[in-house]
Design an enzyme around this catalytic site. Structure first.
Site, PDB file in Angstrom:
ATOM      1  N   SER A 329       0.698  -1.404  -0.061  1.00  0.00           N
ATOM      2  CA  SER A 329       0.015   0.077  -0.187  1.00  0.00           C
ATOM      3  C   SER A 329       0.900   1.164  -0.067  1.00  0.00           C
ATOM      4  O   SER A 329       0.264   2.379  -0.337  1.00  0.00           O
ATOM      5  CB  SER A 329      -1.056  -0.069   1.191  1.00  0.00           C
ATOM      6  OG  SER A 329      -1.831  -0.981   0.971  1.00  0.00           O
ATOM      7  N   ASP A 353     -17.318   0.453  -1.990  1.00  0.00           N
ATOM      8  CA  ASP A 353     -16.418  -0.078  -1.681  1.00  0.00           C
ATOM      9  C   ASP A 353     -17.144  -1.181  -0.929  1.00  0.00           C
ATOM     10  O   ASP A 353     -17.317  -0.878   0.365  1.00  0.00           O
ATOM     11  CB  ASP A 353     -15.328   0.471  -0.838  1.00  0.00           C
ATOM     12  CG  ASP A 353     -14.184  -0.465  -0.599  1.00  0.00           C
ATOM     13  OD1 ASP A 353     -14.460  -1.653  -0.679  1.00  0.00           O
ATOM     14  OD2 ASP A 353     -13.184   0.057   0.182  1.00  0.00           O
TER      15      ASP A 353
END
Length: 639
Positions: A329, A353
């Site tokens: 990430s 999401d």
């Protein structure tokens, strides 16, 4: 009477003939001798005079003092000290080598390791090459041998400069080490036309700064003409050209910061690189575990070499430079910035999401299958929504992402002044065509772009590349080449020469897009995944946590306790501080340790706390200030 006179006359005549013949013979002899003398002294004068001088005059090379290496505040990291050594030139030894060692052992102490190393080097060297037998002789041992040296033709006592690394394992992968000149080194020196400058020298830089700055550190060899007797004993010095010592190097490294970072990796495997964004100065460069470079100076012994070489932790590998990792990430801020710069998505646009992204019937899930609901770019970076960035991958495209990311140094040789840097992998369709041979392997699939967008898949970057990219981001797109040597100090000329002064290039980034990414990274510290590690910090930092898979779970749930320790996820972190006026940017990885937020971020916090402490900032020096003010003058060369 007549007969008597006749006989006398005959005898006189014979005597006269003999005298004439003898005179002619003597004249011919003296004439031949004179002709020979004229030939030798007139015709052959120049050649024979040169040969006589060669027999009478010994040309002795004088090795230069190697330049020292100091940190940015003048702390000595590599220095020299005088040492007496015994060496043997096999061609001049008239007795069995074992016998001569036994006799020498009665004068000076020779350990079993000294003998073993000598015979090992004896088998690898030429007959006329001096071979080290014993070093670190004290004054008493040196004087005792000197008094008995006439008994040992071919054995020489000499003084030399010896390299020493006073900080031991600290910054070992930066400094590297010196070692005995090998046959491969000699071939390289001859190929480059530098072998003449190494006459009399027996060490050369092998790794790290010692190797990449070898020519600067080595200096220029001097020479002395000495009149000697037929037995080789020196009589007087005829002429001398003094050696020129090597230049000293001032590193950008701060050894205090380096040690703070190294302490955080005690008992762990990993890497950390910290850079000053405005200059490209590397402030800390950690590869854990480390090693003691002093072990290599006179040739490492078998036991220590086995420990280092066979260790499963691989302490000799320069992890920030050579190790390549998926960066997880920590790649997301750059992917988000790419989407903004290309107009693929606005900062305020929200996407659903549900905890996963679906493409072609395949689901790509968030870590822990967490669903974040409607998410914009700011929130996606703060909570580290994989789904949001999964969806960005196909929108941007792998080739466009490749072209954007390489500007920050991903998948590129940064050019840092260390040897052995790896390029890593910044994937693209062209890269895959060249990396694989079979046509079906060369094809790029849409799902591969999805993985690449969250720092997984084919991505494989060095920690140096991630730290450099973070530094460029903190510096508003201005790319300063990362470097460890900040200044070259020529003690002879009294000059200080900086190594990097101008940007390599500038990435044309829109300020409003930079602001979006920076604000999101700041909220990662305030209320996102790194909030606990940076709670109460007296400065505002901006960063991103990351966790990278070592191997694919193929849809299975990750349980660290059920996986071999060396197959567990890597913990990563990248950040810079202070946010408004960045003085330090870093990236770090703690191998096989789990979550970046819980393991890697606290390491960064302690590094930032040290570097940004008000008292350190007030007392801090710019590179070279302490060196210029406090360095002792050159003490000359060992003869």
């Amino acid at each position: 009477m007549f007969e008597f006179k006749k006989t006398t006359h005959h005898l006189k005549r014979r005597m006269l003939i003999r005298v004439v013949v003898a005179g002619v013979f003597a004249a011919l002899c003296f004439g031949g001798l004179g002709a020979r003398l004229w030939y030798l002294q007139v015709v052959r004068y120049e050649g024979l005079a040169a040969r006589a001088d060669q027999n009478r005059i010994a040309v002795v090379p004088i090795p230069p003092r190697r330049g020292e290496i100091v940190d940015r505040n003048g702390v000595v990291l590599a220095r020299n000290y005088r040492d007496y050594t015994l060496s043997i030139t096999p061609a001049y030894v008239k007795q069995d080598m074992e016998d001569i060692l036994n006799e020498l052992g009665q004068l000076v102490y020779l350990s079993a390791n000294d003998r073993r190393r000598f015979f090992q080097n004896l088998n690898q060297s030429g007959r006329y090459a001096p071979i080290l037998l014993r070093n670190n002789l004290n004054d008493t041992e040196a004087s005792w041998f000197a008094a008995h040296a006439y008994k040992f033709p071919g054995v020489d006592l000499s003084a030399r400069w010896v390299r020493e690394y006073p900080e031991g394992e600290s910054a070992a992968h930066v400094l590297g080490y010196v070692g005995r000149i090998s046959e491969a080194d000699l071939e390289t020196l001859e190929r480059e036309g530098r072998s003449g400058n190494y006459r009399g020298s027996n060490i050369i830089g092998k790794k790290g700064i010692e190797k990449t700055w070898e020519e600067t550190l080595h200096g220029r060899t001097g020479v002395e003409e000495v009149e000697v007797t037929a037995t080789g004993r020196p009589v007087r010095t005829l002429s001398r050209i003094d050696p020129v010592p090597g230049s000293d190097l001032v590193l950008s490294l701060d050894i205090g910061l380096q040690k703070v970072a190294e302490q955080e990796f005690a008992g762990r495997r990993g890497a950390l690189v910290a850079i000053e964004p405005s200059t490209g100065d590397v402030l800390a460069f950690v590869s854990a575990p480390s090693f003691d470079p002093n072990l290599f100076i006179d040739g490492i012994d078998v036991e220590n070499w086995r420990k280092l070489n066979e260790s499963p932790d691989h302490p000799l590998i320069n992890r920030p430079l050579y190790g390549t990792y998926p960066i997880g990430s920590t790649y997301k801020p750059f992917v988000g910035l790419a989407a903004l710069e290309m107009g693929k998505r606005s900062a305020t646009e929200r996407i659903p999401d549900p905890g996963f992204f679906e493409l072609g019937g395949q689901r790509f899930r968030n870590a822990g299958s967490v669903a974040y609901g409607p998410t914009d770019m700011h929130r996606a970076i703060v909570v580290s929504s994989d789904t949001y960035f999964y969806s960005l991958g196909p929108d941007i495209g792998v080739n466009a992402l490749h072209d954007f990311s390489q500007q920050f140094g991903f998948g590129q040789i940064t050019g840092i002044d260390l040897d052995g840097e790896r390029r890593g992998v910044l994937p693209s369709t062209e890269w895959k065509r060249q990396a694989y041979k079979k046509p079906d392997q060369q094809r790029w699939y849409a799902g591969e772009t999805v993985s690449v967008a969250v720092g997984q898949g084919y991505n494989a970057f060095t920690l140096l590349q991630l730290a450099q990219a973070t530094s460029v981001l903190a510096n508003g797109g201005v790319y300063m080449k990362p470097h460890l040597v900040s200044l070259v100090e020529n003690s002879q000329a009294g000059t200080l020469t900086p190594t990097v002064t101008e940007p390599s290039h500038v990435i044309p980034l829109k300020p409003e897009n930079l602001e979006v990414i920076r604000n999101a990274m700041a909220d990662v510290m305030r209320k996102g995944t790194a909030r606990r590690a940076f709670a109460g910090a007296p400065y505002q930092a901006a960063g991103k946590t990351g966790t990278a898979q070592v191997y694919s779970l193929r849809g299975a749930k990750y349980k660290a306790s059920e996986i071999d320790e060396r197959l567990r996820d890597h913990a990563l972190f990248m950040a810079y501080a202070p946010m408004e006026n960045p003085k330090i940017a870093l990236a770090l990885i703690v191998e096989n340790s789990g979550w970046g937020a819980t393991v890697a971020a606290p390491v960064a916090r302690r590094v930032f706390d040290y570097w940004l402490a008000p008292e350190r900032q007030t007392a801090g020096h710019r590179p070279g200030e302490a060196v210029v003010a406090g360095r002792a003058p050159d003490s000359g060369s060992v003869q």
